[in-house]
Design a protein around this motif. Structure first.
Motif, PDB file in Angstrom:
ATOM      1  N   ALA A 119       0.803  -1.062   0.193  1.00  0.00           N
ATOM      2  CA  ALA A 119       0.041   0.092   0.486  1.00  0.00           C
ATOM      3  C   ALA A 119       1.239   1.231  -0.472  1.00  0.00           C
ATOM      4  N   TYR A 120       1.800   1.354   0.897  1.00  0.00           N
ATOM      5  CA  TYR A 120       2.984   2.344   0.656  1.00  0.00           C
ATOM      6  C   TYR A 120       3.349   2.536  -0.671  1.00  0.00           C
ATOM      7  N   LEU A 121       3.710   1.388  -1.111  1.00  0.00           N
ATOM      8  CA  LEU A 121       4.477   2.104  -3.065  1.00  0.00           C
ATOM      9  C   LEU A 121       3.794   2.534  -3.463  1.00  0.00           C
ATOM     10  N   ALA A 174      12.031   3.061  -7.864  1.00  0.00           N
ATOM     11  CA  ALA A 174      12.143   2.736  -6.166  1.00  0.00           C
ATOM     12  C   ALA A 174      12.914   1.271  -5.725  1.00  0.00           C
ATOM     13  N   ILE A 175      13.760   1.955  -4.675  1.00  0.00           N
ATOM     14  CA  ILE A 175      14.688   0.787  -4.247  1.00  0.00           C
ATOM     15  C   ILE A 175      14.647   0.768  -2.921  1.00  0.00           C
ATOM     16  N   VAL A 176      14.541  -0.648  -2.493  1.00  0.00           N
ATOM     17  CA  VAL A 176      14.515  -0.735  -0.781  1.00  0.00           C
ATOM     18  C   VAL A 176      16.155  -1.735  -0.988  1.00  0.00           C
ATOM     19  N   ILE A 177      16.512  -0.542   0.019  1.00  0.00           N
ATOM     20  CA  ILE A 177      17.765  -0.533   0.296  1.00  0.00           C
ATOM     21  C   ILE A 177      17.902  -1.122   1.882  1.00  0.00           C
ATOM     22  N   ILE A 178      19.665  -1.825   2.167  1.00  0.00           N
ATOM     23  CA  ILE A 178      19.878  -1.950   3.421  1.00  0.00           C
ATOM     24  C   ILE A 178      21.617  -0.789   3.537  1.00  0.00           C
ATOM     25  N   ARG A 198      12.279   5.314   6.635  1.00  0.00           N
ATOM     26  CA  ARG A 198      12.349   3.360   7.212  1.00  0.00           C
ATOM     27  C   ARG A 198      11.767   2.846   6.872  1.00  0.00           C
ATOM     28  N   PHE A 199      12.243   1.644   7.308  1.00  0.00           N
ATOM     29  CA  PHE A 199      11.291   0.774   6.472  1.00  0.00           C
ATOM     30  C   PHE A 199      10.248   0.849   7.541  1.00  0.00           C
ATOM     31  N   ASN A 200      10.225   1.065   8.903  1.00  0.00           N
ATOM     32  CA  ASN A 200       9.243   0.567  10.101  1.00  0.00           C
ATOM     33  C   ASN A 200       8.569   2.058   9.458  1.00  0.00           C
ATOM     34  N   ASP A 201       8.962   3.076   8.526  1.00  0.00           N
ATOM     35  CA  ASP A 201       8.362   4.055   8.730  1.00  0.00           C
ATOM     36  C   ASP A 201       7.814   3.897   7.617  1.00  0.00           C
ATOM     37  N   ALA A 202       7.601   2.978   6.684  1.00  0.00           N
ATOM     38  CA  ALA A 202       7.081   2.822   5.261  1.00  0.00           C
ATOM     39  C   ALA A 202       5.926   1.994   5.307  1.00  0.00           C
ATOM     40  N   ILE A 203       6.344   0.938   6.614  1.00  0.00           N
ATOM     41  CA  ILE A 203       5.451   0.439   6.696  1.00  0.00           C
ATOM     42  C   ILE A 203       3.650   1.318   7.563  1.00  0.00           C
ATOM     43  N   ARG A 226       3.049   3.675   7.919  1.00  0.00           N
ATOM     44  CA  ARG A 226       1.964   4.928   6.302  1.00  0.00           C
ATOM     45  C   ARG A 226       1.459   4.165   5.891  1.00  0.00           C
ATOM     46  N   GLY A 227       1.716   2.715   5.468  1.00  0.00           N
ATOM     47  CA  GLY A 227       1.584   1.779   4.565  1.00  0.00           C
ATOM     48  C   GLY A 227      -0.423   1.318   5.560  1.00  0.00           C
ATOM     49  N   ALA A 228       0.066   1.637   6.314  1.00  0.00           N
ATOM     50  CA  ALA A 228      -1.142   0.778   7.171  1.00  0.00           C
ATOM     51  C   ALA A 228      -2.764   2.125   7.252  1.00  0.00           C
ATOM     52  N   ARG A 229      -2.090   2.911   7.006  1.00  0.00           N
ATOM     53  CA  ARG A 229      -3.209   4.192   6.327  1.00  0.00           C
ATOM     54  C   ARG A 229      -3.474   4.401   4.986  1.00  0.00           C
ATOM     55  N   ALA A 230      -2.289   4.193   4.068  1.00  0.00           N
ATOM     56  CA  ALA A 230      -2.515   4.288   3.066  1.00  0.00           C
ATOM     57  C   ALA A 230      -4.158   2.766   2.563  1.00  0.00           C
TER      58      ALA A 230
END
Length: 559
Positions: A64-66, A124-128, A185-190, A192-196
């Motif tokens: 959902a975030y993406l 987009a990229i998901v990166i450590i 940040r990954f956890n922030d994206a998660i 935000r996605g919970a609200r999207a």
């Protein structure tokens, strides 16, 4: 071949064909597992278990975030991480949102990363964060506009996660300084996605699931387009092949597989992550397979049933003094792929575990598994086995005609796991596909009366280092740009540890050019396995009358 002579060598219970139409997409396969195995452990990482239900929830939110970023269906999203729980979450999110996954080697240099991001058109990229400095050096030259930044401890809970991140960043200093303004940040994206809002896209079997980068036959890194149905087929083929021995896992016990190979590599991606998900198994994620004591310490905590690996890993583990700390008595299948398994290693592994290494063969272009030795066999055959269900092999000459019985020829493969082609490279796709739909591998092989194939040589100049393809064209192109180099040739030489190693033969333009200078340049521009083990200077390179460098002569002749 007009008939599949290899079917006679199939173990009882293995079907001659599978049905790749069982799922409409990889998303359908994953979502079935999320629901069916909700309460089971999907991944085990650094002492923490992640359930199928949690993987479902996190990937749904990240999807959902993406989508909230405004990406269009079919856009490419890159993933650049070691084996951490965020990897499978990101993969599921990208596919569920209707995008195309681009698997990226986290050890790439800025030059290599820039090429792949530009070529794939990744937005987009998901990166450590450990590799964020590499991205920061090239992101301006790429189409990437959105960065999701992960940390090693993201999924380990508040206290343990904070401690792990502190150790990684401050004690071990594994996160070089970087600047990536706007990264989330990954956890922030998660969160935000919970609200999207999430809109479920229509995804079909002929949609591209992943771009798997490989040198192909020419050495320019390009993306093999793996459709949803290609990967589904290979998961079902691998499951059917392993069934005779995996059926021996006691009823009620969750099958457990080790994922020590990197998930960006197609072998771990399909035979590790996707196959384990299909069967409802637990996948033990190993972030650094080079740290053998840590690998064995982790494995000692689990009851292991399946272990896909390359020859170097089997060898390193079996010779390690801590090998006996692991209970190997439950191991049902050890699949060797990526590089040739050596008979001495196979014997040692069988002696120590009681489970034979079952050697297979495949390529990025075949999702990857194309053939394998029967999992029920205790004998090490030294062959690449027989073609998997629904797979056809034939041996062809330079004109794509099938060779006479008993003659060597280039191995050509047809099956539902064969890629749709190279991303935006129709000419190069045409070069590797025959008129009747076979993919030409570049490997020269023979076949015996029972349908077992054996590789005897390589048609192309590719060097195979610990299961990773190294293409001389790319290495030569990079090293030729070093000031002081007049000419350069790259060849493979035998290596006890890695199977083959890279050797560079150079002609100097500047007499002051040193081996140390060449090595430093290679470290800056080539990822580890591509760097030369041997460097040799000569006054001239052997060439054909038209000026083409004779690589084979450099391989076969001493300095």
């Amino acid at each position: 071949m007009t008939e599949r002579i290899w079917l006679q060598s199939y173990p009882p219970g293995v079907p001659s064909d599978i049905d790749p139409g069982e799922y409409s997409s990889l998303v359908a396969l994953m979502e079935e597992s999320f629901s069916k195995f909700a309460d089971r452990t999907a991944y085990s990482f650094m002492g923490r278990d992640v359930s199928y239900a949690e993987t479902d929830r996190l990937s749904g939110r990240l999807a959902a975030y993406l989508q909230s970023l405004g990406l269009a269906r079919g856009d490419r999203v890159a993933v650049m991480m070691p084996n951490v729980p965020q990897y499978p979450v990101a993969v599921a999110a990208i596919l569920r949102a209707g995008y195309v996954l681009v698997n990226v080697n986290p050890l790439y240099t800025p030059r290599e990363l820039e090429h792949q991001l530009k070529d794939s058109g990744a937005k987009a990229i998901v990166i450590i964060e450990n590799f964020a400095a590499t991205l920061a050096q090239c992101i301006q030259s790429t189409p990437v506009r959105h960065v999701v930044l992960c940390a090693m401890g993201d999924q380990l809970g508040l206290l343990k996660g904070a401690l792990v991140n502190y150790v990684v960043r401050k004690v071990k200093k594994m996160v070089p300084p970087y600047s990536l303004p706007g990264a989330v940040r990954f956890n922030d994206a998660i969160a935000r996605g919970a609200r999207a809002q999430f809109t479920k896209p229509q995804i079909g079997p002929d949609d591209v699931a992943a771009l798997q980068y490989t040198g192909g036959t020419t050495g320019v890194s390009k993306g093999a387009m793996l459709l949803h149905r290609n990967v589904i087929a290979n998961v079902l083929q691998s499951e059917a092949w392993n069934q005779p021995v995996m059926d021996r896992v006691p009823k009620g016990e969750q099958s457990t597989s080790v994922c020590a190979l990197p998930l960006y590599h197609i072998f771990a991606f399909t035979v590790g992550m996707m196959l384990t998900m299909r069967t409802g198994g637990k996948l033990v994620l190993i972030p650094n397979p080079r740290d053998l004591p840590a690998v064995l310490k982790e494995l000692s905590k689990h009851r292991i049933h399946s272990f896909p690996a390359v020859n170097t890993l089997f060898n390193g583990l079996a010779n390690h003094p801590d090998f006996g700390t692991v209970d190997w008595s439950h191991l049902k299948v050890s699949v060797g792929g990526g590089m040739a398994v050596q008979s001495a290693v196979a014997k040692l592994w069988l002696d120590k575990t009681g489970c034979p290494i079952c050697e297979g063969y495949g390529l990025s272009e075949t999702s990857p598994s194309a053939s394998c030795n029967p999992t029920t066999s205790k004998e090490f055959s030294g062959t690449i086995g027989v073609p998997l269900p629904s797979t056809w092999f034939k041996l062809v000459d330079d004109e794509d005609r099938e060779v006479a019985a008993g003659q060597p020829g280039e191995i050509a493969i047809k099956g539902p796991q064969v890629m749709a082609g190279y991303w935006q490279r129709p000419d190069e796709t045409a070069q590797v596909m025959t008129a009747d739909g076979y993919f030409k591998t570049g490997d020269i092989g023979t076949v015996d009366a029972r349908g077992f194939f054996r590789i005897i040589d390589r048609k192309k100049d590719m060097v195979l280092v610990s299961g990773f393809n190294v293409y001389p064209n790319e290495i030569e192109d990079v090293v030729a740009q070093l000031e002081g180099v007049l000419e350069v040739a790259c060849v493979g030489v035998p290596d006890e540890k890695t199977g083959e190693a890279v050797k560079l033969v150079l002609v100097r333009k500047d007499p002051g050019l040193t081996e140390d200078a060449v090595r430093a340049y290679c470290r800056a521009n080539l990822t580890g396995y591509k760097q030369p083990r041997v460097i040799e200077f000569r006054n001239e390179l052997p060439k054909t009358p038209v000026g083409k460098i004779l690589r084979r002569q450099l391989r076969d002749q001493p300095a």
